[in-house]
Design a protein around this motif. Structure first.
Motif, PDB file in Angstrom:
ATOM      1  N   ARG A  42     -10.473   8.524  93.356  1.00  0.00           N
ATOM      2  CA  ARG A  42      -9.880   8.085  92.199  1.00  0.00           C
ATOM      3  C   ARG A  42      -9.072   7.079  92.558  1.00  0.00           C
ATOM      4  N   ALA A  43      -9.301   5.707  91.798  1.00  0.00           N
ATOM      5  CA  ALA A  43      -8.553   4.514  91.763  1.00  0.00           C
ATOM      6  C   ALA A  43      -8.444   3.972  90.706  1.00  0.00           C
ATOM      7  N   ILE A  44      -7.638   2.725  90.723  1.00  0.00           N
ATOM      8  CA  ILE A  44      -7.397   1.914  89.319  1.00  0.00           C
ATOM      9  C   ILE A  44      -7.428   0.590  89.839  1.00  0.00           C
ATOM     10  N   THR A  45      -8.118  -0.423  89.109  1.00  0.00           N
ATOM     11  CA  THR A  45      -7.995  -1.777  89.504  1.00  0.00           C
ATOM     12  C   THR A  45      -7.692  -2.712  88.001  1.00  0.00           C
ATOM     13  N   VAL A  46      -6.906  -3.680  88.246  1.00  0.00           N
ATOM     14  CA  VAL A  46      -6.529  -4.793  87.422  1.00  0.00           C
ATOM     15  C   VAL A  46      -6.803  -5.809  88.042  1.00  0.00           C
ATOM     16  N   ARG A  47      -7.716  -6.577  87.172  1.00  0.00           N
ATOM     17  CA  ARG A  47      -7.921  -8.119  87.735  1.00  0.00           C
ATOM     18  C   ARG A  47      -8.015  -9.000  86.456  1.00  0.00           C
ATOM     19  N   PRO A  81      -9.411 -17.183  80.113  1.00  0.00           N
ATOM     20  CA  PRO A  81      -8.361 -17.600  80.393  1.00  0.00           C
ATOM     21  C   PRO A  81      -7.188 -16.588  79.645  1.00  0.00           C
ATOM     22  N   GLY A  82      -6.293 -15.997  80.295  1.00  0.00           N
ATOM     23  CA  GLY A  82      -5.135 -15.310  79.880  1.00  0.00           C
ATOM     24  C   GLY A  82      -5.666 -13.958  79.357  1.00  0.00           C
ATOM     25  N   GLN A  83      -6.667 -13.339  79.730  1.00  0.00           N
ATOM     26  CA  GLN A  83      -7.223 -11.835  79.693  1.00  0.00           C
ATOM     27  C   GLN A  83      -7.551 -11.412  80.955  1.00  0.00           C
ATOM     28  N   SER A  84      -7.331 -10.068  80.950  1.00  0.00           N
ATOM     29  CA  SER A  84      -7.495  -9.303  82.085  1.00  0.00           C
ATOM     30  C   SER A  84      -8.527  -8.243  81.804  1.00  0.00           C
ATOM     31  N   ARG A  85      -9.058  -7.716  83.042  1.00  0.00           N
ATOM     32  CA  ARG A  85      -9.887  -6.341  82.947  1.00  0.00           C
ATOM     33  C   ARG A  85      -9.380  -5.334  83.678  1.00  0.00           C
ATOM     34  N   MET A  86      -9.526  -3.866  83.061  1.00  0.00           N
ATOM     35  CA  MET A  86      -9.013  -2.950  83.980  1.00  0.00           C
ATOM     36  C   MET A  86     -10.179  -2.045  84.097  1.00  0.00           C
ATOM     37  N   SER A  87     -10.250  -1.256  85.344  1.00  0.00           N
ATOM     38  CA  SER A  87     -11.463  -0.205  85.331  1.00  0.00           C
ATOM     39  C   SER A  87     -10.717   0.847  86.480  1.00  0.00           C
ATOM     40  N   ALA A  88     -11.192   1.991  86.117  1.00  0.00           N
ATOM     41  CA  ALA A  88     -10.513   3.122  86.762  1.00  0.00           C
ATOM     42  C   ALA A  88     -11.816   4.132  87.048  1.00  0.00           C
ATOM     43  N   ARG A 118      -5.653  -0.438  68.676  1.00  0.00           N
ATOM     44  CA  ARG A 118      -4.667   0.658  68.850  1.00  0.00           C
ATOM     45  C   ARG A 118      -4.809   1.612  69.906  1.00  0.00           C
ATOM     46  N   ARG A 119      -5.935   1.684  70.493  1.00  0.00           N
ATOM     47  CA  ARG A 119      -5.908   2.619  71.646  1.00  0.00           C
ATOM     48  C   ARG A 119      -5.330   1.552  72.776  1.00  0.00           C
ATOM     49  N   LEU A 120      -5.923   0.512  72.969  1.00  0.00           N
ATOM     50  CA  LEU A 120      -5.366  -0.353  73.945  1.00  0.00           C
ATOM     51  C   LEU A 120      -3.845  -0.406  73.891  1.00  0.00           C
ATOM     52  N   ASP A 121      -3.414  -0.576  72.839  1.00  0.00           N
ATOM     53  CA  ASP A 121      -1.744  -0.790  72.670  1.00  0.00           C
ATOM     54  C   ASP A 121      -1.164   0.667  73.003  1.00  0.00           C
TER      55      ASP A 121
END
Length: 572
Positions: free
Chosen positions: A207-212, A218-225, A257-260
């Motif tokens: 199990r792990a989570i990454t944010v990059r 520009p100004g946006q990030s991605r998340m995966s888990a 709304r889910r992301l918020d």
């Protein structure tokens, strides 16, 4: 294929009608699968040659006095004390093959390694399933799933798994990825229960989570888990509930709304602020707080997501319990829990015998797939459960008690028939019937679709209102919203459903497709339609005829034996 032949076929395709071009699709898919089989075989043979060359190099370096193959192999892989095998013998056979395959196919080293492993497994451990790839019964993505998900199976049981899988694939029509993976995981669980336990340990460990940052925007990030399926279901259910717990005038999309909601959870809040005009201006709520909950019932054939299923995790799961314990919430009026707000809910189907510990059969987590027995027992310790019975009625408002009517020649009479008939005339199925149908499937029944079954509509195969368009188990099936609308408004498509729940779709050009080649009824055999009752008059009549025939043959055989004994008294 020569370039000239290909150009000729492409020109011919332009003159084909849609029905003929469907046959071209079948042909291309089969040819592609066969080519993928040949590709994996070639890759595996290349790897074997490179490993042999590497051992030859190692043997020459070690010397003829230590020519034992095992010694040479160990030396080549580990080197002598203090040696670096790569520095002494160069890249090994696998590394050489990864580089060569990567260059030839223009793929990453990780992809090249995946194909090398798949080729070896296909040739040496799963040759029968590999044969299904060769003849186009499965495609490369599905074969790679077989290779990946069977990696923890005991090597001695791979032969049994190969035989079991090829039987399942041969005897069924092509199926969606959700159905295929469920069939695959269930077969692995039956073949090697230890592999399921190992998988649970691996999943917990990895199990792990990454944010990059997003390199494209520009100004946006991605998340995966990566996390256990049951934890993912809990998080997903919580985000769905938070996204639904706002007023109808909130301007955000559901995805926003889910992301918020996720960001709110990270900030310690368990309720999502509404951004409708009234809430932003601080005015009192002017929207009926029950509107959001009612919206789930607004479309025909869509039961509320809070409906139960066979042993479902209507769990107020971990996320719901956290809601009760958190006090750090926003002080705006819209951030307070609203009456009638949807509860975080996800659905699990499991045999009662598994919950009671009598067996370790796998369960099915809607939208995620098969989960092991130990996990499901822990999940359902505090869940709302609903028990589905298939042996007495299609509806929750009928009973199972039969009474003998002495005035009607001792035929069985069921006083629930009238209530059942009324329920069949209603458009919306009862809760128990809806649960039974969804538990009997795994996803949308349209061919190739993998949309979760608890997010699907329940569609009448024969339209409601027609002579045979009843609301019962034999006339209902789950369809996702897209395919439900498509089937309803495209008059060229037709669908059929038999007594066993098998669903067929016929295209306007006459092609027939099987939509549910593997179902929840295969995973949970107790969900299969009940057998005809033993006291049915027709069955009793035939049983009586067959019994008389068997008794007659038995008496004739006894007479023959007695006559022979009389004619041949001992000693013989």
């Amino acid at each position: 294929m020569s370039e000239g032949m290909l150009l000729e076929q492409l020109r011919a395709d332009q003159d084909h009608c849609a029905a003929e071009l469907i046959e071209v699709l079948y042909h291309c898919a089969a040819v592609s699968a066969s080519a993928d089989f040949r590709m994996l075989q070639a890759i595996s043979l290349i790897h074997e040659e490179h490993e042999e060359d590497y051992l030859t190099t190692a043997a020459a370096a070690v010397g003829s006095g230590e020519a034992d193959p095992q010694t040479i192999s160990a030396t080549a892989m580990l080197g002598r004390a203090g040696d670096d095998p790569r520095g002494r013998y160069g890249p090994n056979g696998l590394e050489k093959t990864i580089a060569e395959v990567g260059a030839a196919l223009t793929v990453t080293p990780a992809r090249a390694r995946e194909l090398i492993v798949a080729g070896s497994v296909m040739r040496n451990q799963l040759p029968f399933v590999g044969g299904m790839l060769a003849i186009g019964r499965i495609d490369l993505p599905r074969f790679l799933m077989v290779v990946k998900r069977s990696e923890l199976v005991d090597q001695e049981k791979m032969g049994s798994l190969d035989t079991a899988l090829v039987g399942e694939i041969e005897n069924r029509a092509p199926m969606s990825m959700t159905r295929f993976l469920t069939m695959l995981d269930a077969t692995i669980a039956r073949t090697d229960a230890g592999a399921t336990r190992k998988r649970r340990e691996v999943v917990a460990k990895d199990r792990a989570i990454t944010v990059r940052s997003d390199r494209h925007t520009p100004g946006q990030s991605r998340m995966s888990a990566s996390l256990p399926a049951e934890h993912a279901a809990a998080v997903n259910a919580k985000l769905d509930a938070m996204a639904a717990d706002v007023h109808d005038d909130d301007p955000r999309t559901k995805a926003q709304r889910r992301l918020d909601g996720f960001v709110a959870l990270a900030g310690g809040h368990t309720v999502l602020e509404c951004r409708c005009q009234d809430c932003l201006s601080g005015a009192p709520d002017t929207v009926d707080p029950f509107d959001t909950a009612e919206s789930f019932e607004a479309t025909p054939d869509v039961p509320s997501p809070t409906d139960g299923t066979v042993a479902q995790a209507d769990t107020p799961d971990q996320s719901e319990r956290a809601m009760a314990s958190q006090s750090d919430v926003s002080d705006t009026s819209s951030a307070q829990p609203r009456d009638g707000a949807p509860r975080p809910t996800f659905h699990i189907v499991v045999n009662l015998s598994t919950l009671l510990g009598r067996d370790d059969d796998p369960a099915f987590l809607d939208g995620h797939g098969v989960i092991d027995a130990e996990t499901v027992r822990n999940l359902l310790a505090e869940a709302h459960r609903s028990y589905v019975h298939t042996d007495h009625s299609d509806h929750s408002d009928t009973d199972d008690h039969r009474h003998k009517d002495k005035d009607k020649d001792d035929h069985w009479h069921n006083p629930a028939h009238a209530r059942r008939a009324r329920a069949e005339r209603r458009y919306r199925p009862g809760r128990k019937l809806a649960e039974l149908i969804r538990c009997g499937e795994l996803c949308c029944t349209f061919p190739g679709c993998s949309n979760p079954v608890w997010r699907a509509d329940l569609d009448h195969t024969t339209p409601h209102g027609k002579a045979s368009g009843k609301t019962n188990r034999r006339n209902l099936k789950p369809l996702c919203r897209f395919h439900h609308r498509f089937k309803t408004f495209d008059p060229g498509w037709r669908d059929y459903q038999d007594e066993m729940g098998t669903v067929f779709f016929q295209s306007p050009d006459g092609h027939m497709y099987l939509g549910n080649a593997y179902t929840g009824r295969d995973l949970f055999t107790s969900l299969a339609p009940p057998d005809q009752p033993t006291d049915h008059p027709a069955r009793q009549r035939i049983d009586q005829i067959r019994s008389r025939r068997a008794e007659s043959v038995k008496r004739a055989s006894k007479r023959e034996i007695d006559r022979w004994n009389a004619e041949n008294p001992p000693p013989f």
